[in-house]
Design a protein around this motif. Structure first.
Motif, PDB file in Angstrom:
ATOM      1  N   ALA A  63       0.869  -1.279  -0.050  1.00 58.03           N
ATOM      2  CA  ALA A  63       0.124   0.183  -0.046  1.00 58.03           C
ATOM      3  C   ALA A  63       0.898   1.183  -0.105  1.00 58.03           C
ATOM      4  O   ALA A  63       0.604   2.058  -0.507  1.00 58.03           O
ATOM      5  N   PHE A  64       1.955   1.240   0.908  1.00 62.95           N
ATOM      6  CA  PHE A  64       2.796   2.404   0.842  1.00 62.95           C
ATOM      7  C   PHE A  64       3.461   2.660  -0.426  1.00 62.95           C
ATOM      8  O   PHE A  64       3.533   3.709  -0.957  1.00 62.95           O
ATOM      9  N   HIS A  65       3.934   1.531  -1.081  1.00 63.11           N
ATOM     10  CA  HIS A  65       4.685   1.529  -2.436  1.00 63.11           C
ATOM     11  C   HIS A  65       3.691   2.183  -3.468  1.00 63.11           C
ATOM     12  O   HIS A  65       4.078   3.126  -4.102  1.00 63.11           O
ATOM     13  N   GLN A  66       2.498   1.832  -3.508  1.00 65.24           N
ATOM     14  CA  GLN A  66       1.576   2.288  -4.440  1.00 65.24           C
ATOM     15  C   GLN A  66       1.249   3.909  -4.204  1.00 65.24           C
ATOM     16  O   GLN A  66       1.282   4.611  -5.284  1.00 65.24           O
ATOM     17  N   LYS A  67       1.023   4.214  -3.025  1.00 67.34           N
ATOM     18  CA  LYS A  67       0.926   5.558  -2.708  1.00 67.34           C
ATOM     19  C   LYS A  67       2.049   6.450  -3.122  1.00 67.34           C
ATOM     20  O   LYS A  67       2.089   7.485  -3.681  1.00 67.34           O
ATOM     21  N   LEU A  68       3.225   5.794  -2.977  1.00 64.53           N
ATOM     22  CA  LEU A  68       4.438   6.594  -3.174  1.00 64.53           C
ATOM     23  C   LEU A  68       4.685   6.723  -4.707  1.00 64.53           C
ATOM     24  O   LEU A  68       4.914   8.045  -5.088  1.00 64.53           O
ATOM     25  N   GLY A  69       4.254   5.673  -5.461  1.00 68.04           N
ATOM     26  CA  GLY A  69       4.377   5.981  -7.030  1.00 68.04           C
ATOM     27  C   GLY A  69       3.385   6.919  -7.433  1.00 68.04           C
ATOM     28  O   GLY A  69       3.772   7.704  -8.204  1.00 68.04           O
ATOM     29  N   LEU A  70       2.273   6.964  -6.830  1.00 67.39           N
ATOM     30  CA  LEU A  70       1.259   7.943  -7.477  1.00 67.39           C
ATOM     31  C   LEU A  70       1.626   9.249  -6.848  1.00 67.39           C
ATOM     32  O   LEU A  70       1.670  10.194  -7.873  1.00 67.39           O
ATOM     33  N   TRP A  71       2.276   9.416  -5.764  1.00 71.56           N
ATOM     34  CA  TRP A  71       2.768  10.884  -5.418  1.00 71.56           C
ATOM     35  C   TRP A  71       3.765  11.068  -6.155  1.00 71.56           C
ATOM     36  O   TRP A  71       3.873  12.409  -6.390  1.00 71.56           O
ATOM     37  N   ALA A  72       4.716  10.237  -6.536  1.00 65.44           N
ATOM     38  CA  ALA A  72       5.887  10.931  -7.316  1.00 65.44           C
ATOM     39  C   ALA A  72       5.421  11.146  -8.732  1.00 65.44           C
ATOM     40  O   ALA A  72       5.935  12.332  -9.166  1.00 65.44           O
TER      41      ALA A  72
END
Length: 714
Positions: A216-225
């Protein structure tokens, strides 16, 4: 027309407009064929010679990075007029291009890469703003020369630099001057990706609410980037327009590596929200593929298709770094590319609708001494030594190589068909190559996140071109012609990913290489597409979770399919295991993995895994449509069987190729000015073939030489 106008060597002047995927100059659709010439790596008295060679080769535009690190002096002053060195006189270089009949494409950074120290950023910026260095996983400082794009000090300094450059460019831009485009920064997000160092300085990312090791964190991180890069580039866009730059703005999309294009869609995933559908912007590919062969020709073709599929209706495809030359980048004879390789890449890319190609690097040169350079072992502007551009068609000493002669010859051919290539579109079969942008949100993996590492490995193996790249090669070398289809835009037209464009129309048949991970919205859309009369060819694994790890089997459930495990090549304490499949498509064929299935009785089983006896390839009906699922890495060389799969959907190639061997690739182009078939032989042997389009013969049986090509009207 006055006598002066008749002899004026300058290129056609006029407004540069992006319209209906074309580039218009004064209302006329035009191909911009450019060569990268680094003025700062040449003595000023060499400029005219290199530019004249470029013009004589048939190029109409010159591009160059404008390096901040070169134009900023040790005391922080800027010199863009040559008062400290004649090689810093940017206005003189642009004016010389103009006088020789060449347009100019400006690439002022602030990042420029190009083997320059600090990626083109002055040392002073790193000294004065140490907190601009991104902080990655667990507080580690970025190991590259990356900077936080949002840092106020960096932004202010970058704006000061760009202000000075735009004072030179603005009065020289079209419609009255030679400047036809300005690139916004360069390869934004690339350094963070290749170093696995997300910009975690931002408090919003650190407070995402999930532990850093989770999916979940990695998905949010990719979208934020994605949002972070888009915010930065849109800021540069606004700043550039406010400074009076009205010509098209360009964004360089990175991603190829090691002679392959399988990772290129990562750059599209990172940067598309910054440009898609935005007026006056276009994206350009950054292609380094080496020799074009059966291994990577599908990479080029499908990367071109994916790049185009996320554009708005007016945005043309382009290439801002289009590899040309010998391929010997290390000056060590590690590799040599044939001259024909650049020719083939050019023809296929133009045939697929690219309207601008910037050949990189056209001329070699020498890295100048950098005043104030630290004790880093080399006192020059770059880390490659004195000579630079060893592989360029024009070497550092100004001598043309065989790649230059081949380039000049193909440009002459291209000019004969320019009205078709400047306006045409590719004729395609009724197939859409499925693109799922979130499949490429794989830039970042926490060092201790085992589950994330497994997810990324799975994505990299099965996404896009399919396991062992078999799906992509079967399409391109099998003679099919496709556009890519942005499945996320279709499945979620109101999403941030789709903003700026309208959802495209979907062809009846869609092909998709899929890992276990596929979003609920895309799964639901695909099931509805089949239910409503569409076809889906799915290869890889049966999707069973969303990107954040949430279980999701919407697509499999729609067809009554479920996983019975996966058999893979292995050798352990129980001995070796070599998965083999057999059935109506082929008999006892070795594969490296097989998705085993539990299926309803009414499903048509195409292949079974021999050891288990369970199905691994099936055809299933849903509503008015059909699914074919191939859960093994069925080899691309078995083209007859791939043709049989597509024929089950009623799809046959519009371009008929009757050849004695594999390796001939075609692109049919249609326009109001006529039709053109581009045919290239990427094989190392001659191919005897006849070619037809829609049943009409275009080329009787003939022999295409190894690495040969033909341009055929039809």
């Amino acid at each position: 027309m006055s006598p002066a106008a008749e002899t004026d060597p300058r290129p056609q002047r006029g407004q540069i407009t992006l319209r209906s995927t074309q580039i218009e100059v004064a209302g006329t659709p035009t191909l911009l064929l450019s060569g990268e010439v680094h003025y700062f790596r040449l003595r000023r008295d060499e400029w005219a010679d290199r530019l004249t060679q470029a013009r004589d080769a048939g190029l109409d535009t010159i591009a160059s990075y404008i390096p901040w690190i070169w134009h900023e002096l040790p005391n922080g002053d800027l010199d863009l007029t040559g008062r400290t060195s004649p090689e810093r006189d940017l206005p003189a270089f642009i004016d010389l291009c103009d006088s020789l009949g060449l347009r100019f494409l400006a690439r002022p950074g602030p990042f420029v890469m190009a083997e320059l120290k600090n990626e083109g950023i002055p040392d002073r910026i790193h000294r004065e703003y140490p907190d601009a260095k991104p902080t990655g996983w667990d507080g580690r400082i970025a190991p590259t020369e990356d900077l936080d794009y949002q840092h106020p000090g960096f932004r202010a300094e970058a704006e000061r630099w760009l202000d000075a450059v735009f004072e030179v460019l603005a009065p020289r831009q079209a419609p009255d001057g030679p400047v036809v485009g300005v690139q916004l920064d360069n390869e934004v997000g690339m350094l963070a990706w290749v170093s696995n160092t997300p910009h975690l300085n931002n408090a919003a990312v650190r407070a995402a609410g999930d532990p850093a090791q989770t999916l979940a964190f990695h998905q949010k991180l990719g979208l934020w980037a994605r949002d972070d890069f888009a915010d930065y580039l849109r800021h540069l866009e606004s700043f550039t327009r406010d400074r009076g730059i009205a010509v098209p703005l360009l964004i360089n999309v990175h991603g190829t590596g090691g002679g392959r294009g399988t990772t290129f869609p990562i750059g599209i995933s990172q940067l598309a929200p910054a440009y898609r559908g935005r007026d006056g912007l276009l994206a350009g590919s950054d292609y380094y593929l080496g020799e074009l062969t059966v291994q990577n020709v599908a990479d080029l073709y499908l990367c071109n298709a994916i790049l185009a599929c996320v554009n708005g209706p007016d945005q043309p495809a382009s290439s801002l770094e289009f590899e040309i030359g010998t391929g010997d980048y290390g000056d060590n004879l590690d590799a040599l590319s044939s001259p024909e390789s650049g020719v083939h890449k050019t023809l296929l890319t133009l045939g697929q609708g690219n309207r601008l190609i910037n050949y990189y690097l056209l001329t070699g040169g020498r890295n100048p001494v950098l005043e104030g350079s630290g004790n880093d072992g080399i006192p020059r502007i770059a880390f490659t030594g004195e000579r630079h551009g060893f592989a360029a068609p024009i070497d550092p000493e100004g001598r043309p190589t065989p790649a230059f002669d081949a380039l000049a010859a193909v440009i002459k051919e291209i000019r004969s068909y320019e009205p078709i290539l400047a306006t045409g579109r590719q004729l395609t079969d009724d197939i859409g190559f499925g693109f799922v942008a979130d499949h490429y949100l794989t830039e970042y993996v926490h060092p201790t996140a085992t589950v994330r590492r497994e997810q990324v490995d799975d994505l990299e193996r099965y996404r896009g071109f399919g396991a062992r790249d078999a799906l992509g090669r079967a399409i391109v070398l099998g003679g099919y012609h496709v556009d890519a289809v942005d499945l996320q835009a279709l499945a979620d037209p109101e999403s941030a990913w789709t903003a700026g464009t309208t959802a495209p129309e979907a062809p009846r048949t869609i092909v998709l290489g899929s890992p276990r991970t596929l979003s609920a919205k895309v799964q639901r859309w695909l099931a509805d597409h089949v239910r409503n009369g569409g076809n889906l060819l799915l290869t890889g694994l049966l999707p069973d979770r969303d990107h954040d790890g949430t279980p999701c089997t919407i697509l499999a459930d729609a067809f009554g399919l479920s996983s019975a495990g996966v058999r893979v090549d292995r050798r352990d304490e129980s001995g070796p295991y070599w998965p083999t499949v057999t059935g109506s498509l082929d008999a006892d064929l070795r594969v490296s993995s097989a998705q085993l299935l539990q299926v309803p009785a009414e499903v048509d089983v195409l292949l079974r895994e021999v050891g288990s006896g369970l199905p691994c390839a099936v055809q299933a009906q849903l509503g008015a449509g059909s699914l074919i699922f191939v859960g093994c890495d069925f080899p691309a060389a078995h083209l007859d069987n791939w043709h049989a799969l597509f024929a089950r959907f009623g799809v046959r190639p519009r371009v008929g190729i009757d050849a004695d061997r594999t390796g001939l690739v075609t692109v049919p182009v249609t326009s109001e000015y006529g039709n053109l078939l581009i045919a290239v032989n990427v094989a190392p042997y001659p191919i005897s073939a006849s070619i037809s389009v829609d049943g009409q013969q275009v080329q009787p049986q003939t022999t295409f030489p190894a690495r040969g090509h033909a341009l055929l009207r039809f």
